[in-house]
Design a protein around this motif. Structure first.
Motif, PDB file in Angstrom:
ATOM      1  N   SER A   1       0.801  -1.107   0.090  1.00 41.70           N
ATOM      2  CA  SER A   1      -0.087   0.001  -0.030  1.00 41.70           C
ATOM      3  C   SER A   1       1.088   1.209  -0.010  1.00 41.70           C
ATOM      4  O   SER A   1       2.106   1.185   0.405  1.00 41.70           O
ATOM      5  CB  SER A   1      -0.912  -0.021   1.254  1.00 41.70           C
TER       6      SER A   1
ATOM      7  N   ALA B   1       0.288   3.647   1.978  1.00 43.32           N
ATOM      8  CA  ALA B   1       0.603   4.219   3.429  1.00 43.32           C
ATOM      9  C   ALA B   1       1.911   3.194   4.108  1.00 43.32           C
ATOM     10  O   ALA B   1       2.659   3.689   4.631  1.00 43.32           O
ATOM     11  CB  ALA B   1      -0.358   3.996   4.061  1.00 43.32           C
TER      12      ALA B   1
ATOM     13  N   GLU C   1      -3.560  -1.566   8.166  1.00 40.66           N
ATOM     14  CA  GLU C   1      -3.398  -0.604   6.918  1.00 40.66           C
ATOM     15  C   GLU C   1      -4.143   0.729   7.271  1.00 40.66           C
ATOM     16  O   GLU C   1      -4.036   1.743   6.839  1.00 40.66           O
ATOM     17  CB  GLU C   1      -3.877  -1.292   5.698  1.00 40.66           C
TER      18      GLU C   1
ATOM     19  N   GLU D   1      -2.545   4.325   7.282  1.00 38.45           N
ATOM     20  CA  GLU D   1      -3.151   5.355   6.792  1.00 38.45           C
ATOM     21  C   GLU D   1      -3.196   6.666   7.829  1.00 38.45           C
ATOM     22  O   GLU D   1      -2.828   7.824   7.353  1.00 38.45           O
ATOM     23  CB  GLU D   1      -4.401   5.052   6.195  1.00 38.45           C
TER      24      GLU D   1
ATOM     25  N   ARG E   1      -0.741  10.272   7.597  1.00 39.60           N
ATOM     26  CA  ARG E   1      -1.653  11.503   7.600  1.00 39.60           C
ATOM     27  C   ARG E   1      -1.311  12.249   8.548  1.00 39.60           C
ATOM     28  O   ARG E   1      -1.713  13.525   8.765  1.00 39.60           O
ATOM     29  CB  ARG E   1      -2.913  11.325   7.424  1.00 39.60           C
TER      30      ARG E   1
ATOM     31  N   VAL F   1     -10.531   7.538   8.660  1.00 36.54           N
ATOM     32  CA  VAL F   1      -9.193   7.927   8.681  1.00 36.54           C
ATOM     33  C   VAL F   1      -9.316   9.343   9.158  1.00 36.54           C
ATOM     34  O   VAL F   1      -8.573   9.876  10.037  1.00 36.54           O
ATOM     35  CB  VAL F   1      -8.537   7.480   7.332  1.00 36.54           C
TER      36      VAL F   1
END
Lengths: 159, 159, 159, 159
Positions: B59, B61, B149, B153, B157, C60
């Motif tokens: 991924s 991320a 995952e 993520e 961020r 998220v």
């Protein structure tokens, strides 16, 4: 070569939007013009004999990166192994960025000069515009574009 | 074990791309080789007796985080409770990052040495490459990968 | 009330995973337990008489924001008008963030005390965990959650 | 003009949610009111004779950018050529941002005054609210919105 007709929306392509052109960029369909950027495709087909398919993609990541500098260095990614002739993550692949130019013949000349000197072996970016990448088959070209775009997305999010 | 054949595009897998191999990584199908990373799967199956399924994911991320440091600490997330044996958000789970290595036997040895010392209980990252995680069943392995995952993520961020 | 059964993967829900419980959180299905967070639903139904549906979402954006501070202020967004009783973008709506707690009865008490004092009129976040929001109908609850999540996504990308 | 009815969820539109209104914003369906923002549509239809379709979009990118300043300058993007009358990437297109206003007649007046002076030729943003853009046909309006939103996404990720 087969190439999309000029002025088609890429999200709405139908089979009739693909026409044939010769390697000087002349449409073989008297009623339709091929893509405005046909000469960029001709340049790759002529410079890279084993090339069987070329993809030109507009992604957010490749557009953002192309506006940051004159090249994108990709190093340490496992997915580099998807590119031609690369068998390890432990290399640096440089994707050059060329300034955009509405004079496509001139832009094709700039790209060709760089490729003659060994640059852009795996593809190139046009600033604010998109990626050109290729392979011996449609499938291989697509896999390489997917790998490049994945790495571009990682680079964009790492800065 | 069942494992994907070598060289398959992961977005185009069909049933015939799954073959059987033994836990030394030898394909039981005389005509096809198993995944280049088969020995990493063998290592987990041998080290974690209750393991019934292993997922390896690429991924954006997990790739970005794996290039930032030598571990990813996940703390305070409710979704940590999806991981094995964890019943509260109020813990820190460390996902180690191992350097990528094209010598898969050597990389498997590095991972195994770390796991013998108690690291990588919930999975591990290979730098610039991806995540390995597992569970007793396909469903549990998938749920854990989804949770990891999701947290990756969030971490990407948050930096 | 109808509520999901305990331990279900939210991406794989089927009709049989919805059971009935009373407002003290007791499952009316003798064979199944309701969600671990049932008491948080009970608290809202009891505190907000017009509430007809409650959504709990893990995104998220809401997870990242909930880890940044003790509240999220939403101001100047047109979509604020989706929330109950709001007729202009020119307001500030505060979504409080409560610390996560595996003692759900205690967490429900904390939320209830805050709501008695007028906080969390439009929903609340649990740190590292997710959003609770509601409305008189399933549709209105969903529209509010969509508006809140959109604004959370904007806030996450604005910091 | 055809326009959506007031109060419809934009993700759940059915044909019956589109009604006809005159260019003063009066619904021709005696039973239904047209969109709260009908007068903004009227303003464009009256000010831009060739306009055949108007799109109003709420995206994360256009919302985030509209909260950063009083305009968004788009320069150097190949996709600028999708906009009306633009034949090169080598231009700067300014998308103005107007403050949001629940008095739609007043907001339409503000937009109209700016357009009379040559601003907002290709569309405009309302702060915290969304984009208005248009074209002679539904298809052209959509292509322009797609191009603008793509460039907004690039701008949001470049800051």
């Amino acid at each position: 070569m087969a190439i999309t007709a000029s002025g088609c929306h890429k999200g709405e392509l139908v089979e009739a939007d693909i026409l044939r052109a010769d390697l000087e960029g002349r449409s073989l369909d008297p009623k339709r013009k091929s893509s405005y950027e046909t000469l960029l495709h001709c340049q790759v087909y002529k410079r890279v004999p084993e090339c069987g398919a070329i993809f030109h993609t507009h992604s957010v990541a490749n557009t953002v990166l192309s506006r940051r500098g004159d090249k994108v260095n990709l190093a340490g990614y496992e997915l580099l192994k998807v590119l031609e002739g690369i068998t390890t993550h432990d290399v640096t692949v440089t994707i050059p960025v060329f300034d955009n130019d509405q004079d496509i013949a001139r832009l094709a000349g700039t790209v060709d000069a760089a490729m003659r000197q060994g640059a852009a072996r795996h593809g190139y970016l046009i600033r604010g515009h998109g990626l050109y990448a290729w392979g011996p088959t449609l499938a291989s070209a697509r896999h390489r574009v997917e790998a490049l775009e994945f790495m571009f997305e990682c680079e964009m999010r790492s800065a």
